[in-house]
Write an enzyme that holds these catalytic residues in place. Structure first.
Site, PDB file in Angstrom:
ATOM      1  N   ARG A  80      -4.675 -25.528 -43.367  1.00 34.62           N
ATOM      2  CA  ARG A  80      -3.271 -25.278 -43.057  1.00 34.62           C
ATOM      3  C   ARG A  80      -2.934 -23.861 -43.429  1.00 34.62           C
ATOM      4  O   ARG A  80      -3.483 -23.308 -44.364  1.00 34.62           O
ATOM      5  CB  ARG A  80      -2.416 -26.272 -43.858  1.00 34.62           C
ATOM      6  N   ASP A 127     -11.391 -25.260 -47.803  1.00 30.14           N
ATOM      7  CA  ASP A 127     -10.445 -24.206 -47.447  1.00 30.14           C
ATOM      8  C   ASP A 127      -9.296 -24.144 -48.444  1.00 30.14           C
ATOM      9  O   ASP A 127      -9.040 -25.090 -49.187  1.00 30.14           O
ATOM     10  CB  ASP A 127      -9.870 -24.472 -46.056  1.00 30.14           C
ATOM     11  N   GLU A 128      -8.626 -23.025 -48.415  1.00 29.75           N
ATOM     12  CA  GLU A 128      -7.361 -22.822 -49.127  1.00 29.75           C
ATOM     13  C   GLU A 128      -7.400 -23.317 -50.568  1.00 29.75           C
ATOM     14  O   GLU A 128      -6.519 -24.070 -50.996  1.00 29.75           O
ATOM     15  CB  GLU A 128      -6.219 -23.526 -48.371  1.00 29.75           C
ATOM     16  N   VAL A 129      -8.432 -22.942 -51.292  1.00 31.14           N
ATOM     17  CA  VAL A 129      -8.487 -23.341 -52.689  1.00 31.14           C
ATOM     18  C   VAL A 129      -7.496 -22.503 -53.482  1.00 31.14           C
ATOM     19  O   VAL A 129      -7.542 -21.279 -53.466  1.00 31.14           O
ATOM     20  CB  VAL A 129      -9.910 -23.167 -53.258  1.00 31.14           C
TER      21      VAL A 129
END
Lengths: 681, 681
Positions: free
Chosen positions: B2, B313-315
């Site tokens: 996202r 993703d998006e850590v």
């Protein structure tokens, strides 16, 4: 259960006169009593349900479904499960639980009290919970402030304990998912019996482990396994719906005899293909009863309901007449006719059923002095036979007047009351034997694609007749509520409205289906048995079902609206401008439709046959517009013009492509009235 | 997966120029080669299929489905089963069978030869049979003589072996029946991977027997049981679709940590409710890997596909930054950053997956010099990262540009080619590492009700981009075929068109939804992350989804048609009368719509917000009509009038109720052109 005769229309005109409470709520069926309060209860995301009193897994599943339905209906994500709160939005309090097998005498009443601070549903039994929840769903309105239900006190109970729908899966197989969504629809209108006509000459649809040739050679491979049936019966039971199976004997059973020709009254072989003999079982042989005993033993376990339908209608005596052994049996047993032989058969059948703890049901031909009064009689031949059955001491059900396949208008079904006609003069005890009625969906012209549209929304009018007070009669109110209900049913997955667009697309082969839809909306399939009678040779229902007659709805809303507007306009002495405007708009659109539709008609073999119909529509609409001009200007129309137009009207009355143009009659009225002597209607 | 950033539009304009064969067939995706013959093969009730060559139960089920689909599509009752005949209508001859688990390298090609006397489908493998049958279904036309397929020779194979659709069931649970009909839709456009995003912060959707708290406290009770998943994976496999599960780690996994907070990088507790911490797993503890090992062992058995997606993703590094033990671990292991820590985590994850015979996949953030090249990288951040992955030796997939939730037009997705942009300059070996792409249906604003409309028909444009030659680019042809396909998909039970009427009915609370539909057909939900960004505080997607923005289709066909007509009209120097007529008809209807819609708007809280939008539409349409008058008469419009109208245009460009009015731009063009100096476009 099928007839070639045209049913008598004599009993079937609508009664408009009786008054009824006009509380303005969109409830169908109309409850027994509605007390209107002031204000509303909000239905928002904080909506919650709590259960007091009796509680079991089945009740909880019913409440889960209600929450899911309410979520779908409102587009809100509601709490999935009942809460443990003293102040829920809706409190449900049932007193006692349900029988393992739903019985005819179970209490279905409920009381629903809605105040501005909360709602209470207090029925004695979980069946009443299910009905009350359906009422709640119907009460939810879209308001200026949000979703809400009105403050109201409803007390409700059914007029008849047996409110059924028959679905014939013999002629055309109907998959379980289609049947399930129809069960959901039935539950929404508080119907409580699915009469499952499980086979007919054309196909045997139940798996028998004892007699596997029944489904293996007696069908085209389309049948329900026992596991599926068990799951389906449980699905129905969850929704307060009993499943009564019908095993047709001794007639209408060619598919049963395909695998077991030794049970027939003539040697066979038999095929499920059309054109075969109208085979009848042989009631004179012991083997027949042995077979039936074993089959019923197996099926009695599969279908837990107390009642078991054995058909018994339309026995074709020709095989019996032609069989000398059978005739000898008749004489040696002192019988006078094939009817006596069938009564003998039914008596033995009844004993077998009784042994397996089932109450026998049959179509009205089963009535015979020798038959015990415990048998339930279902009248399909007329209201007369219903009254006779009740008089003779049989419990009975009405289906005459409720045949959905005859393509009648909802208003016509609505006017049929089990207690009217011959039954009106029964004494109270006799009347008490009339258990209710069943709508019938015979499937000669029905497929999984169009069946929803044949059942809905008209079936809801029958459901109301069987649930509500006989005083509930107002057609304006009925149609207004039916229209609302019809749209609500879409939330249950019923496709009676949405199936049309893909079917039009198939027919037209192009995306522009506007003009086709316009035509489709003003036609209705021919009524009664006209289509069946038009079959030239044998009754074969395996042909394609992709013509407009297979898609067009049994009742044209557009035509009804035109009729209503013309009535209003004439009633106002041609002064009602709103009605005139509505008539004009409709007629103008139809006048121009043929030009728009014509290019399409030429491109598709499925539309070709519609050309004369489309032309009629445009011609008639143009004539109607001219008549309107004359009426508007108070100028009498020339009589030669009128004669010419009325000739067109007559031509347009002939069915074309098995379809009726439903705007003919109101246009005819306009033309006739344009003569220039305004009469009060 | 996202993003809050607005994706760069730079790469995404459509290329109109490239020519392509115009064979006029309604096929989507376009086949590799089509040789047109003369004549047709009739498809009537005698239609039959025979199988030569390889045969197994799965292939037979595929053919049964084909016959059922063809029956539904034509409204004919066709023979249920393949026949044993040397001259069937369609002969299918596959050479060899399928792997138990469908692999990436399986041959999907087929050849379909149709003559006037019969059709032959000769693919090497059953996957080709499935694709060829879909092509056959698309070829069936409604003609003047009956249903038919054209005489044609088609040779076809996919451009990319990985053509996927991601469906996120974490944010909003999507029931299996909804997913199944979408699998049917995928099969219709020859997509072959369902990427099942099985959980996210908002909910864990898979039953784990080993760690039951995952679904028990990590969801709102809505999850798939293992039995359901097995059945679903088999359903997909039957349709030639691989199911790749995604288990997001170490971020996007709050729902996983609700039941197992000891795996998180901060103490917790965690809740699935929004507003909780953006929790991340702790990669420094042995217990984390033990848990993952056991979970993956269990899930590897449930999902037979070779590939296993671990998200990645998006850590959000904040939990790691705040945890001194984790920071100490980073330093003591010689790592430089949180990125290095995630790479360490991924390396260990990869070893666990490898032990369980799975190939690891991850979003493009997983790329790191320490990660083995066997990992498959899915690019969501841009075409640049796809190219980099391929350059570095990773197999890779494109999802950037294919996010269906961003509400882009089909043409915009269609213009995104995995081999364009940065990838265009890769060498052949690097290019060969690009496996294909995946459309992504993230479900923040998606419900079981509207999901079909968010996926279809736009997903078919992406399916074509991934299957067909890159030269297939013509937008006119694409939209014409997409329109046809969109209707065909309804036969599969997809509700992307039919769901609207019940939703309008809910919004309006009345049956007359004509004017509401008219407005709905010219608006589109705001694009990209505009709606997400408008959320004031936390991201909470549990609110009602019943506004027009939830129902309106992502792409307005009506607006596209107006644009096209205005283009044609201007292009003709204002001489094309047909185009002018079309513009006029549309604008007139819109001009009058507000008066019709207004009474409705006032009655419903769901319609209230649409008042300014409805007003804008009518005002703009009126202005457009006036502009058309000026253009038609070659009279320059007064500049004061123009200025006034263009001010209205600007006002109308502002989104209202999260909706964009899509007719603004063509009306603006008309107003600007009415200045009176006709320019060539």
């Amino acid at each position: 259960m099928r007839i070639r005769l045209i049913a008598s229309a004599a009993l079937l005109f609508a009664s408009h006169a009786v008054a009824q409470p006009q509380h303005g709520l969109n409830l169908m069926p109309m409850p027994t009593s509605v007390e209107h309060g002031v204000g509303r209860l909000a239905v928002d995301q904080s909506f919650s349900v709590a259960i007091a009193g009796f509680k079991d897994a089945r009740l909880e599943r019913g409440i889960d479904r209600f929450i899911a339905d309410l979520s779908r209906q409102t587009g809100m994500f509601l709490k999935q499960k009942p809460v443990d709160s003293p102040t829920p939005t809706l409190l449900i309090h049932a007193v006692y639980g349900r029988d393992r097998v739903q019985s005819l005498s179970e209490d279905e009443s409920y009381e629903l009290v809605i105040s501005e601070s909360g709602a209470k549903l207090t029925p004695p039994s979980p069946l009443g919970v299910l009905h009350g929840l359906q009422t709640f769903l119907q009460l939810v309105e879209t308001t200026t402030n949000g979703f809400a239900v009105p403050v109201v006190t409803i007390k409700d109970r059914p007029r008849f304990p047996w409110r059924g729908l028959l679905i014939d899966v013999g002629r055309h197989f109907i998959p379980l998912d289609v049947l399930k969504r129809n069960l959901d629809g039935m539950a929404a209108v508080k119907m409580n019996v699915l009469h499952w006509h499980l086979y007919d000459n054309e196909g045997f649809r139940v798996e028998s482990k004892r007699f596997p040739r029944l489904q293996e050679v007696g069908s085209d491979g389309l049948y329900y396994t026992q596991a599926e049936i068990r799951e389906f019966v449980a699905y129905a039971h969850d929704r307060g719906i009993r499943v009564v199976p019908e095993f047709e004997m001794p007639g209408h059973s060619r598919s049963l005899l395909v695998g077991y020709p030794e049970l027939a009254s003539a040697p066979g072989p038999y095929k499920v293909e059309p054109g075969g003999a109208d085979a009848v079982m042989d009631p004179t042989r012991q083997e027949t009863y042995k077979f039936i005993d074993k089959l019923i033993e197996e099926m009695a376990r599969l279908f837990p309901d107390d009642y078991f339908h054995i058909g018994g209608d339309e026995v074709n005596g020709s095989q019996w007449d032609a069989n000398s052994k059978i005739q000898a049996f008749i004489h040696s047993h002192g019988m006078k006719s094939n009817q006596d032989l069938q009564a003998y058969f039914n008596q033995r059948l009844q004993k077998i059923l009784s042994k397996h703890h089932k109450i026998m049901m049959g179509w009205d031909e089963v009535m015979h002095p020798d038959l015990p009064k415990s048998v339930v009689v279902q009248s399909w031949r007329g209201q007369q036979s219903l009254a006779i059955a009740a008089q003779q001491g049989y419990s009975s059900l009405l289906s005459f007047g409720y045949y959905l396949d005859l393509m009648w208008l909802a208003s016509r079904h609505y006017a049929v009351d089990p207690m009217s006609g011959a039954a009106a003069s029964l004494n109270p005890e006799e009347k008490s034997r009339i258990l209710g009625g069943e709508a019938c969906m015979w499937s000669e012209w029905v497929t999984p694609e169009n069946i929803d549209s044949r059942i809905w929304p008209r079936n809801a009018a029958i459901a109301e007749r069987l649930w509500s007070s006989p005083e509930v009669q107002d057609l304006g109110s009925m149609y207004a509520r039916l229209d609302k209900l019809s749209r609500r049913l879409e939330w249950l997955g019923l496709t009676h409205r949405s199936f049309m667009a893909p079917a039009f697309y198939r027919m037209a082969g192009t995306n522009d289906i506007f003009a086709l839809r316009t035509l489709a909306e003003v036609v209705e399939p021919v009524k009664d048995y006209t289509r069946m009678n038009s079959l030239k040779t044998v009754w074969d229902f395996r042909g394609p079902m992709n013509r407009l007659v297979d898609i067009a709805r049994p009742e044209s809303d557009q035509a009804r609206r035109l009729r209503d507007a013309v009535q209003t306009y004439i009633g106002s002495g041609y002064k009602d401008k709103a009605a005139e405007g509505e008539i004009r708009t409709r007629l103008a659109a139809w006048r121009d439709n043929d030009a728009r539709l014509h290019p399409l008609l030429e491109q598709s073999f499925l539309l070709n046959e519609l050309a004369p119909l489309s032309e009629d529509l445009s011609t008639l609409a143009a004539a109607g517009l001219l008549a309107l001009e004359y009426l508007d200007k108070s100028t009498p129309s020339p009589s030669s013009w009128r004669a010419q137009q009325l000739a067109l009207v007559e031509r347009a009355k002939t069915p074309k492509a098995d379809l009726l143009l439903m705007v003919v009659e109101p246009v005819q009225q306009l033309i006739e009235r344009s003569e220039g002597q305004p009469q009060k209607p």
